[in-house]
Design an enzyme around this catalytic site. Sequence first.
Site, PDB file in Angstrom:
ATOM      1  N   ASN A 154      27.946 -13.629  48.496  1.00 30.85           N
ATOM      2  CA  ASN A 154      27.227 -14.720  49.157  1.00 30.85           C
ATOM      3  C   ASN A 154      28.109 -15.618  50.003  1.00 30.85           C
ATOM      4  OD1 ASN A 154      25.218 -13.602  47.635  1.00 30.85           O
ATOM      5  ND2 ASN A 154      24.676 -15.461  46.538  1.00 30.85           N
ATOM      6  N   ASP A 204      25.739  -2.749  52.262  1.00 31.43           N
ATOM      7  CA  ASP A 204      24.599  -2.047  51.676  1.00 31.43           C
ATOM      8  C   ASP A 204      23.275  -2.543  52.259  1.00 31.43           C
ATOM      9  OD1 ASP A 204      23.398  -4.193  49.375  1.00 31.43           O
ATOM     10  OD2 ASP A 204      25.463  -4.487  49.999  1.00 31.43           O
ATOM     11  N   ASN A 213      22.527 -11.598  51.763  1.00 33.43           N
ATOM     12  CA  ASN A 213      23.253 -12.867  51.694  1.00 33.43           C
ATOM     13  C   ASN A 213      24.674 -12.801  52.247  1.00 33.43           C
ATOM     14  OD1 ASN A 213      21.130 -14.386  50.676  1.00 33.43           O
ATOM     15  ND2 ASN A 213      21.618 -13.866  48.557  1.00 33.43           N
ATOM     16  N   HIS A 271      25.473  -3.006  45.437  1.00 35.36           N
ATOM     17  CA  HIS A 271      25.968  -4.039  46.349  1.00 35.36           C
ATOM     18  C   HIS A 271      27.406  -3.777  46.802  1.00 35.36           C
ATOM     19  CE1 HIS A 271      24.056  -7.381  48.092  1.00 35.36           C
ATOM     20  NE2 HIS A 271      24.374  -8.337  47.262  1.00 35.36           N
TER      21      HIS A 271
END
Length: 198
Positions: free
Chosen positions: A77, A102, A123, A30
């Site tokens: 997020n 990513d 997200n 991530h």
Amino acid sequence: MFFKGKDGGAPRWIVAFLGNPESKYERTRHNAGFMAAAALEQKHGIKTNKLKFHAFTGVGELGGERVLFMRPQTYMNLSGDAVAPAAAFYKIPAERVIVVFDDMALPPGKLRVRRSGSAGGHNGIKSIISKLGTDQFPRVKIGIGAPPNPDYDVISWVIGKLNDSDYKTISEAAGVAIDAVEEMIRNGVNSAMNKYNG
């Protein structure tokens, strides 16, 4: 007071590198966006180390333009909570906000330049779309590969540590992502898509 670069010009573009803060997230899938920020420093000597807009930021020149580079510290997020206030402050339209992040749908190290589009289940992008009020912003996706099987927990996959081989592959791709961003700023999204969407 504008946050100015060394030549005194306010930035006209934003490049946001997505990832999660904290050392425990280093070398995770991530954080491919943060790897691109590291590549930016290595290639162009531009550091993102000033805390502003809930992000580590730096201003420098890329592709002949003044750019605000950001590493949101909000956690993935809530990336929009960093990007949108910066865009509003500098009155930078969405089409000049480039997001580097990513993508599980691409093999490790594969790049994909896009002019706009949906969040695709990401997200961080979902948050930015929500806060900017549009999905019409360009992006550079860095492939991290899909989980090994359909039952694999997606969150465990994206925050999982990269093995040495994938880390090398994705780090190299992060460097090329900086070249793609430079091409987008200098010559437009279409040019970058033609050059980097292999």
